[in-house]
Design a protein around this motif. Structure first.
Motif, PDB file in Angstrom:
ATOM      1  N   SER A 144       0.844  -1.181   0.000  1.00 36.18           N
ATOM      2  CA  SER A 144       0.000   0.000   0.000  1.00 36.18           C
ATOM      3  C   SER A 144       0.886   1.239   0.000  1.00 36.18           C
ATOM      4  O   SER A 144       2.109   1.142   0.117  1.00 36.18           O
ATOM      5  N   GLU A 145       0.269   2.394  -0.135  1.00 37.10           N
ATOM      6  CA  GLU A 145       1.001   3.658  -0.096  1.00 37.10           C
ATOM      7  C   GLU A 145       0.407   4.546   0.985  1.00 37.10           C
ATOM      8  O   GLU A 145      -0.810   4.581   1.184  1.00 37.10           O
ATOM      9  N   VAL A 146       1.276   5.245   1.682  1.00 37.85           N
ATOM     10  CA  VAL A 146       0.836   6.129   2.750  1.00 37.85           C
ATOM     11  C   VAL A 146       1.815   7.309   2.821  1.00 37.85           C
ATOM     12  O   VAL A 146       3.011   7.135   2.557  1.00 37.85           O
ATOM     13  N   PRO A 147       1.342   8.509   3.140  1.00 40.45           N
ATOM     14  CA  PRO A 147       2.251   9.671   3.147  1.00 40.45           C
ATOM     15  C   PRO A 147       3.375   9.582   4.167  1.00 40.45           C
ATOM     16  O   PRO A 147       4.485  10.042   3.903  1.00 40.45           O
ATOM     17  N   HIS A 148       3.091   9.018   5.338  1.00 41.35           N
ATOM     18  CA  HIS A 148       4.104   8.929   6.391  1.00 41.35           C
ATOM     19  C   HIS A 148       4.010   7.577   7.084  1.00 41.35           C
ATOM     20  O   HIS A 148       2.916   7.149   7.488  1.00 41.35           O
ATOM     21  N   VAL A 149       5.154   6.937   7.236  1.00 45.24           N
ATOM     22  CA  VAL A 149       5.262   5.738   8.079  1.00 45.24           C
ATOM     23  C   VAL A 149       6.154   6.097   9.263  1.00 45.24           C
ATOM     24  O   VAL A 149       7.305   6.527   9.070  1.00 45.24           O
ATOM     25  N   VAL A 150       5.641   5.951  10.466  1.00 40.88           N
ATOM     26  CA  VAL A 150       6.408   6.175  11.682  1.00 40.88           C
ATOM     27  C   VAL A 150       6.708   4.821  12.288  1.00 40.88           C
ATOM     28  O   VAL A 150       5.785   4.060  12.615  1.00 40.88           O
ATOM     29  N   VAL A 151       7.979   4.502  12.431  1.00 38.30           N
ATOM     30  CA  VAL A 151       8.381   3.246  13.058  1.00 38.30           C
ATOM     31  C   VAL A 151       8.770   3.555  14.497  1.00 38.30           C
ATOM     32  O   VAL A 151       9.675   4.360  14.750  1.00 38.30           O
ATOM     33  N   GLY A 152       8.083   2.925  15.427  1.00 37.98           N
ATOM     34  CA  GLY A 152       8.359   3.129  16.846  1.00 37.98           C
ATOM     35  C   GLY A 152       7.158   3.708  17.565  1.00 37.98           C
ATOM     36  O   GLY A 152       6.694   4.798  17.230  1.00 37.98           O
ATOM     37  N   GLY A 153       6.661   2.965  18.560  1.00 39.09           N
ATOM     38  CA  GLY A 153       5.498   3.400  19.326  1.00 39.09           C
ATOM     39  C   GLY A 153       5.844   3.864  20.716  1.00 39.09           C
ATOM     40  O   GLY A 153       4.956   3.912  21.583  1.00 39.09           O
ATOM     41  N   GLY A 154       7.132   4.188  20.961  1.00 44.01           N
ATOM     42  CA  GLY A 154       7.494   4.830  22.211  1.00 44.01           C
ATOM     43  C   GLY A 154       7.093   6.288  22.184  1.00 44.01           C
ATOM     44  O   GLY A 154       6.355   6.740  21.302  1.00 44.01           O
ATOM     45  N   VAL A 155       7.617   7.066  23.129  1.00 37.96           N
ATOM     46  CA  VAL A 155       7.099   8.423  23.269  1.00 37.96           C
ATOM     47  C   VAL A 155       7.415   9.306  22.066  1.00 37.96           C
ATOM     48  O   VAL A 155       6.583  10.130  21.662  1.00 37.96           O
ATOM     49  N   VAL A 156       8.575   9.141  21.436  1.00 37.05           N
ATOM     50  CA  VAL A 156       8.905  10.015  20.306  1.00 37.05           C
ATOM     51  C   VAL A 156       8.060   9.659  19.091  1.00 37.05           C
ATOM     52  O   VAL A 156       7.522  10.540  18.406  1.00 37.05           O
ATOM     53  N   GLY A 157       7.911   8.367  18.809  1.00 38.31           N
ATOM     54  CA  GLY A 157       7.050   7.967  17.706  1.00 38.31           C
ATOM     55  C   GLY A 157       5.602   8.358  17.932  1.00 38.31           C
ATOM     56  O   GLY A 157       4.921   8.839  17.017  1.00 38.31           O
ATOM     57  N   ALA A 158       5.121   8.168  19.158  1.00 39.43           N
ATOM     58  CA  ALA A 158       3.741   8.527  19.478  1.00 39.43           C
ATOM     59  C   ALA A 158       3.526  10.029  19.344  1.00 39.43           C
ATOM     60  O   ALA A 158       2.516  10.484  18.790  1.00 39.43           O
ATOM     61  N   ALA A 159       4.475  10.828  19.837  1.00 37.81           N
ATOM     62  CA  ALA A 159       4.361  12.281  19.736  1.00 37.81           C
ATOM     63  C   ALA A 159       4.419  12.741  18.291  1.00 37.81           C
ATOM     64  O   ALA A 159       3.732  13.697  17.893  1.00 37.81           O
ATOM     65  N   THR A 160       5.238  12.067  17.479  1.00 35.30           N
ATOM     66  CA  THR A 160       5.334  12.413  16.065  1.00 35.30           C
ATOM     67  C   THR A 160       4.029  12.096  15.341  1.00 35.30           C
ATOM     68  O   THR A 160       3.530  12.911  14.541  1.00 35.30           O
ATOM     69  N   ALA A 161       3.458  10.930  15.601  1.00 36.66           N
ATOM     70  CA  ALA A 161       2.181  10.569  14.974  1.00 36.66           C
ATOM     71  C   ALA A 161       1.094  11.557  15.369  1.00 36.66           C
ATOM     72  O   ALA A 161       0.287  11.990  14.536  1.00 36.66           O
ATOM     73  N   TYR A 162       1.078  11.930  16.637  1.00 32.86           N
ATOM     74  CA  TYR A 162       0.103  12.915  17.113  1.00 32.86           C
ATOM     75  C   TYR A 162       0.274  14.244  16.377  1.00 32.86           C
ATOM     76  O   TYR A 162      -0.701  14.837  15.883  1.00 32.86           O
ATOM     77  N   THR A 163       1.509  14.724  16.267  1.00 41.16           N
ATOM     78  CA  THR A 163       1.749  16.023  15.648  1.00 41.16           C
ATOM     79  C   THR A 163       1.406  16.002  14.169  1.00 41.16           C
ATOM     80  O   THR A 163       0.778  16.937  13.643  1.00 41.16           O
ATOM     81  N   LEU A 164       1.807  14.945  13.470  1.00 39.51           N
ATOM     82  CA  LEU A 164       1.509  14.862  12.041  1.00 39.51           C
ATOM     83  C   LEU A 164       0.002  14.829  11.798  1.00 39.51           C
ATOM     84  O   LEU A 164      -0.507  15.539  10.915  1.00 39.51           O
ATOM     85  N   THR A 165      -0.729  14.028  12.553  1.00 44.90           N
ATOM     86  CA  THR A 165      -2.177  13.960  12.337  1.00 44.90           C
ATOM     87  C   THR A 165      -2.851  15.263  12.721  1.00 44.90           C
ATOM     88  O   THR A 165      -3.829  15.676  12.089  1.00 44.90           O
ATOM     89  N   ALA A 166      -2.336  15.945  13.733  1.00 50.37           N
ATOM     90  CA  ALA A 166      -2.895  17.249  14.104  1.00 50.37           C
ATOM     91  C   ALA A 166      -2.714  18.264  12.986  1.00 50.37           C
ATOM     92  O   ALA A 166      -3.486  19.234  12.890  1.00 50.37           O
ATOM     93  N   ARG A 167      -1.713  18.034  12.135  1.00 49.76           N
ATOM     94  CA  ARG A 167      -1.484  18.910  10.981  1.00 49.76           C
ATOM     95  C   ARG A 167      -2.211  18.423   9.732  1.00 49.76           C
ATOM     96  O   ARG A 167      -2.008  18.956   8.639  1.00 49.76           O
ATOM     97  N   GLY A 168      -3.037  17.392   9.876  1.00 54.99           N
ATOM     98  CA  GLY A 168      -3.807  16.890   8.751  1.00 54.99           C
ATOM     99  C   GLY A 168      -3.111  15.859   7.903  1.00 54.99           C
ATOM    100  O   GLY A 168      -3.582  15.523   6.806  1.00 54.99           O
ATOM    101  N   GLU A 169      -2.002  15.302   8.396  1.00 52.00           N
ATOM    102  CA  GLU A 169      -1.242  14.305   7.641  1.00 52.00           C
ATOM    103  C   GLU A 169      -1.704  12.889   8.001  1.00 52.00           C
ATOM    104  O   GLU A 169      -2.010  12.594   9.153  1.00 52.00           O
ATOM    105  N   ARG A 170      -1.712  12.015   7.005  1.00 51.66           N
ATOM    106  CA  ARG A 170      -2.083  10.613   7.235  1.00 51.66           C
ATOM    107  C   ARG A 170      -0.847   9.807   7.603  1.00 51.66           C
ATOM    108  O   ARG A 170       0.208   9.956   6.969  1.00 51.66           O
ATOM    109  N   VAL A 171      -0.970   8.940   8.600  1.00 49.02           N
ATOM    110  CA  VAL A 171       0.183   8.262   9.198  1.00 49.02           C
ATOM    111  C   VAL A 171      -0.138   6.789   9.437  1.00 49.02           C
ATOM    112  O   VAL A 171      -1.230   6.444   9.914  1.00 49.02           O
TER     113      VAL A 171
END
Length: 369
Positions: free
Chosen positions: A8-35
């Motif tokens: 499949s294709e996706v704009p952003h793949v974040v590897v890692g569900g610790g605090v930095v990955g979780a914070a990054t996913a939160y920030t990207l989605t808050a900006r309207g980005e799909r993750v």
């Protein structure tokens, strides 16, 4: 040629569900980005650097640049609490004591940043915090305290999910990354693969093995990230919870940190002294001599707890030679590692810095490769 139905294709793949990955996913989605966020272990796992109920928030750095970053992070913690309706930061205050040259430098940096702080004698400090024994210079500031760390990770993940823009896959390992130039294909342990122009490796101790070669092929090298298994411990306290600030002892030997974890005891640990390990092959078993050394320290310097009854903890440090973070991008790959045992307090800001890179921004000069 027919497209591969497992890719499949996706704009952003974040590897890692610790605090930095979780914070990054939160920030990207808050900006309207799909993750798509993928994590090799379960949600809230205990295999990395982010687990546990509490972490220290403190502004007490001797480096003015880090003091500034703590101020930016504090504003983002406040915003995250407001958005989530969840208390994430308990402002217990913090106390630093020990080597005068270090404590004085911290005081100077706080003063330069306009952050209120107070210098105390060791007797004044002992009267205020009878659970701790003090030496050298003593400094306290009230903006500090403890982060409800497990709650914080869950807030980041939950808010990302609520946008409808995040897919979270746990127990899903990255098995290969193929670099195509402008994008990459990420192969996953569930038999699927994802093609993306933005791969974020927020993997801490796993960064050298996961993306070290990919970065090298693009002419960049990670610093020597030292991965160690640390073994702090909780000790039962006979004092009320309100008696405990977060604290750092700048001792003549190894530096020591501590804070209360409500319901578990006072967490005390040496900073970055554990044995070097492979993060995929650690045994989690404590080093007996280090347990004894920690107990001896606690018996001398933390009289408000029972040093004979440690509840041992095992966690990872990913430490760079200068203890600066690594947050940078090469082509489609953004890497975040080297948080050196002091990164959690910056989590919402780290999410911003990593998301900036993933969406085409420039790296923070201090953390560039």
């Amino acid at each position: 040629m027919q497209p591969d139905p497992t890719t499949s294709e996706v704009p952003h793949v974040v590897v890692g569900g610790g605090v930095v990955g979780a914070a990054t996913a939160y920030t990207l989605t808050a900006r309207g980005e799909r993750v798509l966020l993928v994590e090799q272990h379960g949600r809230g796992h205990h295999e990395g650097s982010s687990h546990g109920a509490t972490r220290i928030f403190r502004q007490g750095y001797a480096d003015p640049e880090y003091v500034d970053l703590t101020t930016r992070a504090l504003a983002l913690w406040d915003a995250l609490e407001a958005r989530s309706g969840t208390t994430l930061l308990d402002r217990t205050g913090a106390v630093d004591h020990g080597r005068p040259e270090v404590v004085d430098a911290i005081a100077a940096a706080l003063a330069s940043a306009g952050i209120p702080h107070e210098s105390l004698t060791t007797d004044e400090a002992a009267a205020r915090w009878p659970g701790i024994a003090f030496e050298g210079r003593v400094l306290t500031h009230a903006t500090a305290g403890r982060i409800r760390s497990a709650d914080a990770i869950e807030v980041f993940l939950t808010l990302a999910e609520r946008t409808g823009l995040a897919e979270l896959r746990f127990d899903t390992r990255v098995t290969a990354i193929e670099d195509h130039g402008d994008d990459v294909t990420v192969s996953l342990g569930d038999g699927t693969s994802v093609r993306t122009p933005s791969l974020v490796a927020a993997v801490g101790s796993w960064a050298p093995t996961l993306v070290g070669a990919l970065l090298a092929a693009r002419g960049a090298r990670l610093p020597a990230v030292r991965v160690t298994q640390e073994q702090p411990a909780h000790f039962p306290s006979h004092l009320p919870d309100t008696a405990w600030p977060s604290f750092v002892h700048w001792a003549d030997g190894d530096d020591v940190y501590g804070l209360l974890t409500p319901g578990e005891g006072v967490k005390v640990g040496f900073h970055g002294t554990g044995p070097v390990v492979d993060p995929d092959a650690r045994d989690h078993r404590p080093v007996a001599a280090e347990v004894e050394r920690l107990q001896a320290y606690v018996a001398r310097w933390v009289p408000g707890v029972d040093a004979s009854r440690p509840s041992l903890i095992s966690c990872l440090y990913d430490t760079t030679p200068d203890e600066d973070f690594v947050i940078d991008r090469r082509g489609p790959l953004t890497v975040a590692t080297g948080f050196s045992g002091h990164g959690f307090k910056f989590a919402p800001l780290l999410g911003e810095l990593v998301a900036d890179l993933a969406t085409g921004g420039e790296p923070h000069p201090r953390f560039a490769l």
